[in-house]
Design an enzyme around this catalytic site. Structure first.
Site, PDB file in Angstrom:
ATOM      1  N   SER A 101       0.837  -1.191   0.000  1.00  0.00           N
ATOM      2  CA  SER A 101       0.000   0.000   0.000  1.00  0.00           C
ATOM      3  C   SER A 101       0.882   1.255   0.000  1.00  0.00           C
ATOM      4  O   SER A 101       1.751   1.377  -0.860  1.00  0.00           O
ATOM      5  CB  SER A 101      -0.936  -0.041   1.216  1.00  0.00           C
ATOM      6  OG  SER A 101      -1.953   0.918   1.107  1.00  0.00           O
TER       7      SER A 101
ATOM      8  N   ASP B  14      -8.587  -6.500  -4.864  1.00  0.00           N
ATOM      9  CA  ASP B  14      -8.206  -5.183  -4.344  1.00  0.00           C
ATOM     10  C   ASP B  14      -8.718  -4.112  -5.308  1.00  0.00           C
ATOM     11  O   ASP B  14      -8.245  -4.017  -6.436  1.00  0.00           O
ATOM     12  CB  ASP B  14      -6.674  -5.120  -4.223  1.00  0.00           C
ATOM     13  CG  ASP B  14      -6.184  -3.822  -3.579  1.00  0.00           C
ATOM     14  OD1 ASP B  14      -6.984  -2.876  -3.407  1.00  0.00           O
ATOM     15  OD2 ASP B  14      -4.984  -3.770  -3.249  1.00  0.00           O
TER      16      ASP B  14
ATOM     17  N   HIS C 101      -7.848  -5.196  -0.498  1.00  0.00           N
ATOM     18  CA  HIS C 101      -6.572  -4.537  -0.232  1.00  0.00           C
ATOM     19  C   HIS C 101      -5.899  -5.071   1.034  1.00  0.00           C
ATOM     20  O   HIS C 101      -4.680  -5.160   1.110  1.00  0.00           O
ATOM     21  CB  HIS C 101      -6.818  -3.034  -0.123  1.00  0.00           C
ATOM     22  CG  HIS C 101      -5.570  -2.226  -0.005  1.00  0.00           C
ATOM     23  ND1 HIS C 101      -4.579  -2.253  -0.959  1.00  0.00           N
ATOM     24  CD2 HIS C 101      -5.142  -1.361   0.948  1.00  0.00           C
ATOM     25  CE1 HIS C 101      -3.587  -1.439  -0.594  1.00  0.00           C
ATOM     26  NE2 HIS C 101      -3.913  -0.896   0.553  1.00  0.00           N
ATOM     27  N   ASP C 102      -6.710  -5.423   2.019  1.00  0.00           N
ATOM     28  CA  ASP C 102      -6.170  -5.921   3.287  1.00  0.00           C
ATOM     29  C   ASP C 102      -5.417  -7.240   3.151  1.00  0.00           C
ATOM     30  O   ASP C 102      -4.740  -7.654   4.099  1.00  0.00           O
ATOM     31  CB  ASP C 102      -7.303  -6.128   4.296  1.00  0.00           C
ATOM     32  CG  ASP C 102      -7.340  -5.018   5.336  1.00  0.00           C
ATOM     33  OD1 ASP C 102      -6.513  -4.090   5.240  1.00  0.00           O
ATOM     34  OD2 ASP C 102      -8.186  -5.086   6.243  1.00  0.00           O
TER      35      ASP C 102
END
Lengths: 379, 379
Positions: free
Chosen positions: A156, A319, A352-353
């Site tokens: 990220s 994501d 995304h996590d």
């Protein structure tokens, strides 16, 4: 006792840019002194050629592995990835993680004391960029007498730092691992950051950044709630929460937090205010918005020409904040330059996590990449 | 002068459920009297078999076509769709649009005066459901001496009302057009609503809903900003705003609204507070969260068995708030029952907002469907 843990860790602080020789920021402003809080795991080898710098994301910090106190409820944020025998194998590598400038966990940021006034900086803290964060990290790396990083890795916004290192200081980076990141934020991602900042600055407790005590907790909580939605995929939200009610089968017909997802977000929002500073949230999201490889270094193909590191890019199939297609833009640029770029899209439901929760798949990929990079060194 | 306009329109008010015979809500609470503000376009035929009810979405109202004053800067929200020769052809059909209960544009809602106290309801207003909104619309339709609606149509939450009508009062609906909608909100959509409500109720000006004057404008603006992001696709955000700066080519290095998307959202958020009530936002989003065909009527296939209307379902390819796959669930249920369901996924870049902005494609589809339904009547 976990034999794969790096064990008890004590953070250290490095200070540079004293008043006589302050740090000049991308904006042109100067700042000093600058503190960097960091942790190290594993040991340096004789020529300090085995250092790996880990870069954290928006809400992360320097505490990436191990524990500060045996009673800690949680280990460092990437503990599953860093330790003996793990992806970032501390039996072999000397792993370093530092808190970014602008943050709120020990490195100089808006809640640090402004030497000019003796009060917390607040909005007098200058706007910092990813380039500034990386410049500060470089001072730390030189202080640690590391001639060149064996590897730099992050997900990220951590991936932004990885990219900035590889572009800004190519001679200092042997290998780079950029996970769930992008050459720049999309308009949608900027939009979500703008909502978060707006929620904070519209909170009357924000007081133009000059809050004492608890500050704009409500605005910060709202910002975090928005963020959390973007970190998860629709699939995982449906699977984990769906339309389930938190504590009853019947609708309450009032405005209490009722759906499980609602309750989860409210909890996450409130919990965040106990560990994060609202002004730091403004500064860090702004740094993310500003990051744009092409703006700083030209069109991607041209920009990547300066990169000498072997690069590994990882994206996640669900994501939607940092999409696979954004990662592919960078991979395509490197490959069309004939540069060594590896790319894996991991099939994951976590959105995304995923880079923080699906360690197994990531471990296999990173271990393989580091072995290749290591052989590259000795070959 | 626009010859395709329905021209100058004067809203009307219908009152029902007087104190002696209040309306009983799905929650079990009672309420009365209830006002419904509505507009009509075109004329009824002799047996009033040509009525089309248009249902509005979250931030819409009864003013769907024409203008109230020749100096109005904007016509009704679906003016491109309703008028002589348009999709909902007022030369042929008698078109009606009413403001939902719980709203803030004339129909009874949380800012109406509570007859029990002489003060605005605020949070004493009972939580209403889509079923309650549709029940109230039915009272209006009966008052207008319409034996059966020729058609009912709406997008987004308007689609929820369309579905509820077709399920709850099957004998009253000849044809139904459900656009950019779903059998229920996804966990992600509930999450975004929860953020909006949280931003409002965390605003100190909200005062547990007992605000006078301007109320929790900041919270409401934040809620609207979040909403706007979900109404647009990533594609259109990139195309329309991208990373463009609002008024300069250089970064400001401060926290002013700087990116064009940021400025757009801030503007939309603030503008919304001048025309919408914060408590209404709470009530309407709650009604959306509660809507769930399966919870009310059983599994979709079984639920749709009661529907007798010809149905047209329209979805948009880049709508990620109400996805094509959610629409397909309903189409599949009807087709497996051997029921007449038409389905079109419109290729569009506009995301959820497409039903409000891409009128041309929608006009062709709806005109064709209505012609077929009309022949069905005379056959």
């Amino acid at each position: 006792m976990d034999h794969n843990s790096v064990g008890k860790i004590t953070p250290q602080t490095f200070r540079f840019a004293c008043a006589q020789a302050p740090m000049t920021l991308v904006s042109g402003h100067t700042m000093g002194p600058v503190d960097i809080v960091f942790e190290t795991y594993g040991e340096p080898n004789a020529d300090r050629s085995n250092a790996i710098l880990i870069c954290h994301a928006l809400s992360g910090d320097h505490h990436a592995a191990g524990y500060h106190d045996p009673h800690d409820r949680r280990n460092g944020w990437w503990d599953a990835m860093i330790g003996p025998g793990k992806a970032f194998n501390t039996d072999r590598y000397w792993v370093i993680c530092s808190n970014i400038i602008g943050g709120c966990n020990g490195s100089t940021g808006p809640c640090s004391v402004n030497p000019a006034t003796g009060e917390p900086y607040g909005l007098d803290f200058p706007v910092v960029t990813i380039g500034d964060m990386v410049y500060a990290q470089r001072q730390l790396i030189e202080h640690l007498r590391i001639p060149r990083l064996f590897c730099i890795a992050g997900g990220s916004m951590g991936g932004f730092q990885v990219l900035e290192w590889a572009l800004r200081y190519p001679d200092m980076v042997r290998a780079a691992i950029c996970i769930a990141s992008a050459p720049r934020l999309s308009a949608q991602a900027i939009a979500f950051n703008a909502v978060g900042r707006s929620a904070i600055t519209r909170d009357p407790e924000w007081k133009e950044g000059k809050y004492g005590g608890r500050g704009p907790e409500k605005g910060l909580a709202t910002a975090r709630m928005v963020g959390h939605i973007t970190y998860l995929s629709q699939i995982v939200l449906d699977a984990k929460f769906g339309r389930r009610l938190q504590s009853a089968d019947r609708f309450s017909f009032n405005f209490a937090s009722e759906f499980a997802i609602e309750s989860y977000l409210n909890h996450k929002g409130s919990a965040f205010t106990r560990r994060f500073d609202a002004n730091s949230y403004l500064y860090i999201t702004k740094a993310m918005d500003y990051f744009d490889i092409s703006r700083s270094y030209g069109p991607l193909k041209e920009a990547f020409e300066r990169v000498t590191a072997r690069c590994l890019f990882v994206s996640y199939s669900t994501d939607w904040l940092f999409t696979t297609s954004q990662t592919k833009e960078m991979v395509r640029a490197m490959l069309s330059n004939g540069q060594p770029a590896s790319f894996v899209e991991i099939d994951s439901e976590y959105g995304h996590d995923a880079f923080l929760v699906e360690e197994e798949k990531l471990t296999r990929i990173i271990s393989g990449f580091l072995t290749g990079a290591d052989q590259g060194v000795t070959a």
